[in-house]
Design an enzyme around this catalytic site. Structure first.
Site, short mmCIF file in Angstrom:
data_model
loop_
_atom_site.label_atom_id
_atom_site.label_comp_id
_atom_site.label_asym_id
_atom_site.label_seq_id
_atom_site.Cartn_x
_atom_site.Cartn_y
_atom_site.Cartn_z
N LYS A 483 0.85 -1.20 0.00
CA LYS A 483 0.00 0.00 0.00
C LYS A 483 0.88 1.25 0.00
CE LYS A 483 -0.31 -0.19 5.01
NZ LYS A 483 -1.06 -0.72 6.15
N ARG A 581 -11.25 1.03 13.82
CA ARG A 581 -11.06 1.82 12.61
C ARG A 581 -12.09 1.28 11.61
NH1 ARG A 581 -5.02 1.66 10.09
NH2 ARG A 581 -5.67 -0.47 9.56
N TYR A 708 14.53 32.15 4.31
CA TYR A 708 13.36 32.97 4.64
C TYR A 708 13.35 33.39 6.11
CZ TYR A 708 11.03 31.80 0.23
OH TYR A 708 10.70 31.68 -1.08
N MET A 757 10.55 25.36 -0.27
CA MET A 757 9.70 24.39 -0.95
C MET A 757 10.51 23.36 -1.75
SD MET A 757 6.62 24.96 -3.69
CE MET A 757 5.62 26.00 -2.65
C1 LIG Z 1 -0.38 -1.55 6.94
C2 LIG Z 1 -1.02 -2.75 7.41
C3 LIG Z 1 -0.23 -3.86 7.78
C4 LIG Z 1 1.25 -3.87 7.83
O1 LIG Z 1 1.73 -3.29 8.99
P1 LIG Z 1 3.29 -3.14 9.31
O2 LIG Z 1 3.36 -2.65 10.69
O3 LIG Z 1 3.82 -2.16 8.32
O4 LIG Z 1 3.88 -4.48 9.11
C5 LIG Z 1 -0.90 -5.03 8.12
N1 LIG Z 1 -2.26 -5.08 8.11
C6 LIG Z 1 -3.04 -4.02 7.78
C7 LIG Z 1 -4.50 -4.16 7.81
C8 LIG Z 1 -2.44 -2.81 7.43
O5 LIG Z 1 -3.20 -1.78 7.12
#
Ligand SMILES: *Cc1c(COP(=O)(O)O)cnc(C)c1O
Length: 810
Positions: A483, A581, A708, A757
């Site tokens: 992801k 969540r 700046y 930036m």
């Molecule tokens: C991101 C995520 C993981 C992985 O977690 P890490 O701590 O990066 O290993 C596992 N399960 C779900 C549902 C996640 O969103």
């Protein structure tokens, strides 16, 4: 070439079965994915991270008919026409065979070892020797117990001399390598602290390394690494350095801008050498190479001339994005058949484009004769190339290959005709001998970068994958979290490598990320964490599998599937066991179950939940209760559903700390990307490095201000460097005014003034730096994250997409 029946005589077998005894073996393989000439390959079922015996079927299906195995109860009857050799230890059998093969050759074999610099010394010696000799060198860094065996196997009577690199990571390994390589000439490059962990002391390490040379006639080395009393009397010792006993005495070294002048004394005659490098390691490596050349009988004038032509060695392949939606693999620095094969393997694995072009030059230092071209043709014919662009002579050699071939006599010729070639939607491997200077070709092909790049080491990600996998029992599946563009590391480039390494599942956050992977040729199942109603079309078209976390999303997806008349679409049910969540709470499960039983539109592939504090010891009781609740829920659900589902709970910290909660699969995230939050005993490698460059250097007076709002004030006369990275690239403004630290030429430097930036300024007072110098932005990412009170995940994913990603593979 050996027949299988010969090999039975060479290695010690417990028993054997040779229904196809007359097969000729030309290739040794241990990885069923890298088989190209099945019936002439001998497969070694090594017991490594994964047991090779599990891949016998796959190897057989790819045409292999000869196997070396150790499992006595192997069901060989499945393979009636295959040869089987049973041995006690498969790796040992491979080594025995390699060592037997090596003994067939009587030209000089140079064995190279050392803590650092061995691959570079090997490459440079190759460059210096290949101008008038046919040189074999072990491919890339094939220097392990396995790599050396495979390297030796490639020796043939075409060569005049061979360079074999040997590396060890633990005590006791060198004896085996020495037995195999039996170098006539030994070269020790250096002794440092690298990889010191496996050794009890520096002395033990040195002794171990020297063991490579136990049967050598001559050893060449920098004297400072080898105390006098350790030197063997029976071997000719040739050293360079500052001590009286050195054959070559170092008189002086003087660095001038971009080169170094060295004065060396041999038998009271002074020799002046110009080295095209200024760093200490390169100077040492050049002197070691010169010593070897001298020993081999070259005149100083020839050595001096060839030293000047040496270039820095880039040992890694680079994968970059190129013009017109191309991917460019740049491997322009070493060109022999071994290295070509590694590069072609990597090209083959790229799934993002169907079209594959190889731009290849002639090779130096190899006999450009029929025998060589035969080998080259055979090699090329087994890869799925679309087009070969050849630079060099001998244009008819590719007749009969079933892809397009275009020839040019030189790089100049190729560049003159550049406009007649088109490059689009394809993967292009650029592989040229150094003399051909293919850099200009790579420049033409790759999109411009603005000076800041994120280098991603695919080997390191692969290594980390194996490290975590080694913790898992064989029947636990692995889902890799890709992801947020693999935590900032890229999309199909990383996924491709994971697919090659046969992870079971990939996970993205959004449908678009999944679509990008599919377009990049990824065929693994992909779970989407946050599917959205508006993206169901794309989700289904690209065979992505949604996480279903609420009744609302369930009903919406169900309605969509009905409308499309789809049945049994794979879904993943998320349970909320404490994260609060997304996900179904325990008291919603009866209703969920009822709905799932009613509908035939979906099929539950997996049931999962997420641990909220698996890495936090003080919350272990909570984690334990989450595990308990999860177990209770999934057992009930699975039972009621009446079919098997995949159950998974652990993230990276869970994998390290909660083996009791592996269930059927684990979800590996941050650990894959090199961040070991628990300082576990695992050997986890850093996977990415954010690099930028110095654009300008300024000398300022005490009291002057920088940036700046005049926030950076010089406390004394000094110097500042402006670098090409700012908050738009993901370098947080909180790193301003000395909070952030970068690394230039091995030294830590603080920021000065506010972060802008697109740029920021570093205080480089009293340092020797130059415009164009490379700057490492996060020398230690955990430390950098702490400095501004965030977690490493955040720094990684915030690196802007405008920062070019370059992938390295060794
Ligand atoms: C991101 C995520 C993981 C992985 O977690 P890490 O701590 O990066 O290993 C596992 N399960 C779900 C549902 C996640 O969103």
């Amino acid at each position: 070439m050996y027949q299988v029946s010969d090999i039975v005589q060479i290695v010690t077998t417990q028993r054997f079965m040779l229904p196809s005894a007359s097969l000729t073996i030309s290739e040794l393989v241990y990885d069923s994915r890298k088989v190209y000439h099945g019936d002439s390959a001998l497969f070694f079922a090594l017991k490594a991270a994964r047991d090779g015996h599990r891949f016998i079927r796959a190897a057989y299906d790819r045409g292999i008919r000869s196997f070396v195995v150790s499992d006595l109860d192997l069901d060989y009857k499945q393979y009636p026409d295959a040869n089987f050799l049973w041995v006690d230890d498969v790796l040992e059998a491979l080594q025995t065979l390699a060592s037997y093969h090596r003994k067939q050759f009587h030209y000089p074999i140079i064995g190279i070892t050392g803590s650092n610099g061995k691959t570079i010394v090997k490459e440079w010696l190759y460059q210096m020797l290949c101008q008038d000799k046919k040189v074999y060198q072990s491919p890339k860094s094939y220097n392990s117990q396995l790599g050396v065996s495979l390297s030796l196997w490639e020796l043939s009577d075409q060569y005049d001399i061979a360079l074999i690199e040997a590396g060890i990571s633990q005590e006791g390994e060198m004896a085996k390598l020495a037995e195999m390589v039996k170098p006539d000439i030994g070269v020790l490059t250096s002794l440092g602290v690298a990889h010191a962990d496996g050794f009890s002391s520096k002395l033990v390490k040195l002794n171990e390394k020297l063991m490579l040379f136990q049967d050598s006639k001559t050893v060449i080395f920098p004297s400072k690494y080898v105390p006098e009393d350790l030197r063997s009397q029976s071997i000719q010792q040739l050293s360079w350095g500052n001590s009286a006993s050195d054959k070559w005495q170092l008189v002086s070294t003087e660095i001038n801008g971009s080169w170094t002048e060295v004065l060396l004394m041999e038998d009271s005659v002074e020799q002046r050498l110009i080295l095209p490098f200024i760093d200490q390691a390169s100077i040492e490596n050049c002197l070691t190479c010169s010593s070897v050349m001298r020993f081999l009988g070259y005149d100083w004038s020839v050595i001096a001339e060839r030293l000047k032509q040496l270039e820095a060695v880039e040992m890694r392949l680079q994968l970059k994005s190129g013009i017109n939606n191309t991917s460019v693999i740049d491997d322009s620095y070493s060109n022999d058949l071994g290295a070509l094969r590694i590069a072609l393997d990597f090209l083959e694995r790229q799934q993002q484009h169907v079209k594959k072009t190889l731009i290849l030059s002639e090779v130096m230092g190899l006999p450009n004769d029929e025998k060589y071209f035969d080998k080259l043709r055979t090699l090329l014919s087994v890869f799925n190339l679309t087009r070969l662009i050849w630079v060099g002579n001998a244009t008819t050699i590719f007749d009969g290959l079933d892809f397009e071939t275009i020839s040019f006599s030189s790089v100049d010729d190729l560049e003159r005709h550049w406009a007649t070639l088109s490059f689009a939607d394809e993967t292009i491997l650029v592989k040229g001998g150094r003399a051909f200077h293919f850099e200009s070709i790579v420049k033409r092909l790759t999109a411009k970068s603005h000076g800041t790049v994120l280098e991603i080491n695919l080997n390191a990600i692969e290594h980390n994958l194996h490290a975590y996998r080694s913790l898992l029992p064989a029947d636990v599946k692995l889902m890799a979290m890709v992801k947020a563009f693999s935590y900032g590391s890229g999309s199909f480039e990383v996924a491709n490598m994971l697919q090659y390494n046969a992870v079971d599942y990939l996970t993205v956050a959004f449908v678009d990320e999944g679509v990008e992977l599919r377009q990049g040729g990824i065929s693994l199942p992909i779970m989407v964490l946050s599917p959205d109603e508006s993206t169901f079309d794309r989700l289904v078209t690209h065979r992505l599998e949604p996480e279903i976390y609420s009744f609302r999303i369930f009903e919406a997806f169900n309605a969509y599937l009905k409308q499309q008349e789809l049945q049994k679409y794979p879904i993943h049910i998320k349970l909320d066991t404490g994260m609060h969540r997304l996900g179904f709470l325990e008291d919603e499960l009866p209703e969920l179950l009822a709905r799932l039983k009613e509908e035939t539109t979906v099929k539950v592939v997996s049931l999962f939940s997420h641990l909220v504090a698996s890495g936090k010891q003080s919350e272990d009781a909570f984690t334990q209760s989450q595990i308990g609740q999860y177990q209770r829920c999934v057992e009930h659900l699975e039972h009621e559903l009446g079919y098997k589902v995949i159950k998974h709970l652990c993230n990276t910290s869970g994998i390290v700390r909660w083996p009791s909660a592996y269930f059927d699969m684990v979800r590996l995230g941050i650990g894959l990307y090199g961040i070991d939050l628990h300082h576990s005993n695992l050997d986890i490698w850093a996977t990415s490095m954010l690099k930028t460059t110095i654009t300008q250097i300024k000398t300022l007076k005490e009291g002057e201000t920088v940036g700046y709002d005049r926030r950076g004030v010089l406390k004394k006369d000094g110097q500042i460097a402006t670098v090409k990275i700012g908050y738009a690239d993901g370098y947080d403004r909180r790193f301003g005014n000395g909070v952030g630290t970068m690394l230039i030429r091995g030294q830590y430097v603080p920021t000065i003034g506010n972060i802008c930036m697109d740029m920021c300024m570093l205080d480089v007072s009293d340092m020797k730096v130059a415009e164009g110098d490379e700057v490492i932005v996060f020398p230690d990412i955990q430390q950098s994250a702490r400095a501004i009170g965030v977690i490493p995940y955040e720094l990684l994913v915030n690196i802007s997409s405008r920062v070019k990603r370059v992938y390295y593979y060794q």
